[in-house]
Motif scaffolding. Structure first.
Motif, PDB file in Angstrom:
ATOM      1  N   CYS A  96       0.852  -1.188   0.000  1.00 53.97           N
ATOM      2  CA  CYS A  96       0.000   0.000   0.000  1.00 53.97           C
ATOM      3  C   CYS A  96       0.888   1.237   0.000  1.00 53.97           C
ATOM      4  CB  CYS A  96      -0.915   0.001   1.227  1.00 53.97           C
ATOM      5  SG  CYS A  96      -1.994   1.455   1.363  1.00 53.97           S
ATOM      6  N   THR A 137      -4.529  -7.563   3.242  1.00 51.85           N
ATOM      7  CA  THR A 137      -4.608  -6.220   2.660  1.00 51.85           C
ATOM      8  C   THR A 137      -4.132  -5.186   3.664  1.00 51.85           C
ATOM      9  OG1 THR A 137      -6.917  -5.820   3.356  1.00 51.85           O
ATOM     10  CG2 THR A 137      -6.568  -6.775   1.159  1.00 51.85           C
ATOM     11  N   ASP A 139      -4.525  -0.823   3.996  1.00 52.11           N
ATOM     12  CA  ASP A 139      -5.118   0.371   3.408  1.00 52.11           C
ATOM     13  C   ASP A 139      -4.891   1.554   4.339  1.00 52.11           C
ATOM     14  OD1 ASP A 139      -6.501   1.737   1.361  1.00 52.11           O
ATOM     15  OD2 ASP A 139      -8.375   1.660   2.489  1.00 52.11           O
ATOM     16  N   SER A 183     -10.032  -8.855   3.104  1.00 49.09           N
ATOM     17  CA  SER A 183      -9.881  -7.449   2.738  1.00 49.09           C
ATOM     18  C   SER A 183     -10.488  -6.549   3.793  1.00 49.09           C
ATOM     19  CB  SER A 183     -10.524  -7.155   1.375  1.00 49.09           C
ATOM     20  OG  SER A 183     -11.938  -7.258   1.444  1.00 49.09           O
ATOM     21  N   TYR A 185     -11.008  -2.090   3.766  1.00 48.91           N
ATOM     22  CA  TYR A 185     -10.673  -0.832   3.106  1.00 48.91           C
ATOM     23  C   TYR A 185     -11.471   0.321   3.701  1.00 48.91           C
ATOM     24  CZ  TYR A 185      -8.615  -3.824  -0.505  1.00 48.91           C
ATOM     25  OH  TYR A 185      -7.866  -4.756  -1.173  1.00 48.91           O
TER      26      TYR A 185
END
Length: 299
Positions: A96, A137, A139, A183, A185
């Protein structure tokens, strides 16, 4: 494995990474009579686990891979530069960039380690173990770039203030799932986080509040032949998009906390497991399949 749009308004350019280490660029509206607008490179020797556009422009693309390397592509000259290479058998599972910064990026390594990469020096400036299993992930909030969220196979989603982030207990918020989380976000406003878990739920979590997450039922389980589903935000805080085994892209209403619509087409013959929205062209959405197909929707 990974997909993103380059933030260009003059033409549509989508980039996707596959499990063989290839990185494909598709100029969707190409008028080249001698080609299909697709250019394919192979910067890695294993799955491309993350793709991130380096601010402030659209000329540098960072990629990470299960082969233990981070590379940077200069789009203008089609050249890859090695940013870092691990000296062990660990993998890089996510990457990221930091909004407004041209000098650093965050990379997930091995079983829960998070590192900050100094792009100029090509070395890690900080490192720590923040999850018990792989981070899927990373973010960072565009509105509050000191806030970070990580999603892990250890069933946990953690929110961090990167200015005070030294140990796993330093998290300032979290969402607990029953199975692996693939995930998490931030919404465009930065006020809400959407998660997607293998426990067949999507969670909506109001950042830095005492409110409990809202869990929405959605079939997120997949077979071993396709990539895991990830839920992404649209162009405002009203809708979340996520793929489905039925070869549709489901639209989740945050106001209703339920599925409100879906996208389907006879042209979409594979399961769209990884999605991306164009950052500056509302209504433009890409979905890619484990079989190497990329579909672009335009409103």
């Amino acid at each position: 494995m990974s997909v993103a749009f380059l933030p260009i308004n003059d033409f549509l350019l989508v980039v996707a990474g596959d499990k063989f280490g290839h990185l494909g660029f598709w100029e969707v509206e190409s008028r080249d009579e001698d080609g299909d607008g697709v250019n394919i490179f192979q910067p890695h020797s294993a799955p491309v686990s993350g793709v991130a556009v380096q601010p402030p422009g659209a000329t540098k693309v960072l990629t990470c891979s299960y082969d233990g390397t981070v590379k940077r592509l200069d789009v203008e000259i089609s050249m890859f530069d090695l940013m870092y290479s691990l000296d062990n058998d660990d993998i890089f599972s996510a990457i990221c960039t930091v909004p407004g910064s041209t000098n650093c990026a965050y990379v997930a390594e091995g079983s829960g380690t998070l590192k900050m990469l100094d792009v100029r020096e090509k070395k890690f400036s900080s490192s720590g173990l923040f999850h018990q299993r792989r981070i899927n992930t990373i973010d960072i909030s565009k509105q509050s770039p000191w806030l970070m969220v990580t999603a892990s196979t250890d069933t946990d989603v953690s929110v961090w203030d990167v200015r005070k982030m030294k140990k796993s207990r330093d998290r300032i918020g979290h969402v607990q799932h029953k199975k692996a989380v693939h995930s998490a976000y931030f919404s465009p406003s930065g006020s809400t986080i959407a998660t997607c878990s293998y426990d067949n739920t999507i969670a909506l979590y109001k950042v830095l509040t005492n409110e409990q997450p809202v869990y929405i039922a959605h079939p997120n389980m997949n077979n071993r032949w396709i990539s895991t589903f990830r839920a992404i935000w649209g162009w405002n805080d009203r809708h979340v998009f996520v793929g489905n085994m039925k070869r549709t892209i489901d639209v989740i209403s945050t106001e209703l906390a339920a599925e409100c619509s879906w996208l389907s087409s006879p042209l979409m013959t594979s399961i769209p497991c990884r999605l991306a929205t164009h950052p500056s062209r509302p209504g433009v959405l890409a979905g890619c399949s484990a079989g190497g197909q990329v579909y672009v929707w335009r409103k």
